[in-house]
Write an enzyme that holds these catalytic residues in place. Structure first.
Site, PDB file in Angstrom:
ATOM      1  CG  ASN A  49      -2.744   5.002   8.480  1.00 57.18           C
ATOM      2  OD1 ASN A  49      -2.172   4.900   9.492  1.00 57.18           O
ATOM      3  ND2 ASN A  49      -3.784   4.021   8.250  1.00 57.18           N
ATOM      4  CG  HIS A 135      -0.351  -4.697   5.587  1.00 58.15           C
ATOM      5  ND1 HIS A 135      -1.543  -5.097   4.810  1.00 58.15           N
ATOM      6  CD2 HIS A 135      -0.977  -3.820   6.357  1.00 58.15           C
ATOM      7  CE1 HIS A 135      -2.643  -4.400   5.104  1.00 58.15           C
ATOM      8  NE2 HIS A 135      -2.354  -3.614   6.026  1.00 58.15           N
ATOM      9  CD  GLU A 196       4.400  -3.519   6.240  1.00 57.70           C
ATOM     10  OE1 GLU A 196       3.955  -4.509   6.881  1.00 57.70           O
ATOM     11  OE2 GLU A 196       4.293  -2.428   6.908  1.00 57.70           O
ATOM     12  CB  SER A 200       1.632  -0.553   8.881  1.00 59.24           C
ATOM     13  OG  SER A 200       1.403  -2.209   9.158  1.00 59.24           O
ATOM     14  CG  ASP A 225       3.306  -2.229   1.207  1.00 55.96           C
ATOM     15  OD1 ASP A 225       3.163  -1.033   1.358  1.00 55.96           O
ATOM     16  OD2 ASP A 225       2.556  -3.099   1.499  1.00 55.96           O
ATOM     17  CG  HIS A 228       2.654   3.020   6.796  1.00 56.24           C
ATOM     18  ND1 HIS A 228       1.403   3.634   7.414  1.00 56.24           N
ATOM     19  CD2 HIS A 228       2.097   1.820   6.654  1.00 56.24           C
ATOM     20  CE1 HIS A 228       0.527   2.719   7.278  1.00 56.24           C
ATOM     21  NE2 HIS A 228       0.726   1.614   7.063  1.00 56.24           N
ATOM     22  CE  LYS A 259      -2.541   2.804   4.995  1.00 56.77           C
ATOM     23  NZ  LYS A 259      -1.970   1.343   4.676  1.00 56.77           N
TER      24      LYS A 259
END
Ligand SMILES: *Cc1c(COP(=O)(O)O)cnc(C)c1O
Length: 407
Positions: A49, A135, A196, A200, A225, A228, A259
């Site tokens: 990541n 997640h 998210e 992910s 979130d 990523h 990440k």
């Protein structure tokens, strides 16, 4: 009579092995980069990541070394006791400038940030609404909070609206029918939606504009979130909320330092009041030792880099590699693979996914199989990730190996 612990553990492991779900740790002998030494073998690394290739960047290394020389290694205590060393001040000034928010607070990990934040904002009598594919740290935070947890199928906005209708504190027309239900706390009940932004394990995106509209209509709070997306999306690389133009409507923005920023740690950005509340209430912040000052200093250097023209150039480089790899994977027949740094190749069966990962390993490529419970049963996949540290040649090399490994 209680089963002996070792007999219990052995039986449980055997069950996992039979289902193709056994996991084990591998030893990595070099820094993160396009090549990785796993259990003594050098492999092409398409599993990290570290999207911008910062984890071993001289800028971050030097910042960490300088901080070690000045502050030593361990922080000694929680941030609220004596662990809040000076580099935290710099990082917590820089993060809100980066994200365009009023304030920020740094946690020991993204996991700790999710759990601590959700538990600080909602509790018994409140409702947390989650996307099904969120997640584990979001799920764990929601469960631990004591709030009622409701889940909508991945990206299903009709279902999200239904759940908001059932639980919203500010239902349209000013009715407050849910407040006085038995067992509720004295405060008006709250509803927190958590998603998210870039998922992910699937690499696809939350429909943030629609979620913002719904949470506004039903008077809920929205926490995103951006683990990523931070460093990768939006013209200033703040994340998907920037790219979609909805930053000002987000109540709580979480990111990780672990990440694209190449370090470790989590952070939450938002209003000063939100951040001060977290400092007072988030148990994963209060009851856990502060991050080492070297990591905090390195993270500051990473944020500064991402905000700079060099950060923009690095992101463009990543996008070029993403394009090349995406073309290759689609040509191999994998459908609906998103065009982002995360490209899941869904195999389905756990044992088959493991076998494919193993064939790639034998061919010198490290791409881990992701299985239940990280993803649903029967949705096992190879999770390909590409970083700016890869060259075009290495991407082509990977495509050749993928082609050779078959399904
Ligand atoms: C990795 C990840 C986390 C956890 O962050 P860590 O810093 O690794 O603890 C939280 N949320 C999402 C979406 C993640 O992918």
């Amino acid at each position: 009579m209680a089963m002996e612990l070792d007999a219990f553990a052995t039986a449980a492991l055997e069950e996992l092995r039979a289902a193709g779900l056994l996991r084990s740790l591998r030893t990595v002998g070099n820094p993160q980069g396009p090549l990785i030494t796993v259990d003594g073998r050098e492999l092409l690394n398409f599993s990290s990541n570290d999207y911008l290739g910062l984890a071993n960047d001289p800028l971050l290394r030097e910042a960490a070394v300088r901080a070690v020389e000045r502050y030593g290694v361990g922080a000694g205590a929680s941030r609220l006791v004596c662990g809040n060393m000076a580099p935290y001040g710099e990082l917590e000034d820089r993060l809100p400038a980066f994200k365009g928010k009023e304030a920020a607070v740094v946690f020991g990990s993204g996991y700790a940030a999710n759990v601590g934040t959700i538990c600080a904002l909602v509790g018994k009598g409140d409702t947390v609404i989650l996307d099904k594919l969120n997640h584990a740290s979001i799920v764990d935070g929601a469960r631990q909070s004591g709030a009622t947890v409701r889940v909508y199928p991945h990206r299903d906005m009709d279902k999200l609206e239904k759940l908001l209708k059932q639980s919203g504190p500010c239902v349209p027309h000013g009715q407050s029918s849910t407040i006085s239900r038995a067992g509720r706390a004295a405060h008006p009940s709250r509803t927190l939606v958590v998603t998210e932004t870039v998922f992910s394990m699937d690499g696809d995106h939350a429909p943030l504009r629609e979620i913002v509209e719904l949470k506004d209509r039903y008077g809920a709070w929205l926490m995103i979130d951006e683990a990523h997306a931070t460093g990768l999306y939006g013209s200033r690389r703040r994340g998907l909320a920037e790219e979609l133009g909805v930053e000002d409507q987000i109540d709580v923005t979480l990111g990780t330092l672990s990440k694209a920023l190449g370090c470790v740690g989590g952070f939450v950005c938002g209003s000063r009041a939100l951040v001060d509340l977290l400092i007072n209430r988030a148990r994963s912040l209060i009851y856990s030792t502060a991050l080492p000052p070297a990591i905090v200093a390195a993270a500051s250097a990473a944020v500064q880099f991402v905000m700079s023209d060099a950060g923009q150039a690095r992101r463009e480089l990543l996008l070029q590699r993403v394009k090349e790899l995406h073309q290759g994977v689609v040509n191999l027949g994998y459908r609906s693979v998103p065009t982002g740094a995360i490209m899941p190749m869904v195999v389905g069966d756990e044992v088959k996914a493991m076998a494919l990962s193993r064939r790639l390993l034998d061919a010198g490529v490290f791409v881990p199989a992701i299985r239940y419970p990280t993803v649903a049963r029967g949705a096992a996949r190879l999770r390909l990730t590409v970083t700016a540290a890869h060259t075009a040649e290495r991407v082509q090399l990977l495509i050749g190996k993928l082609s050779g490994a078959g399904q």
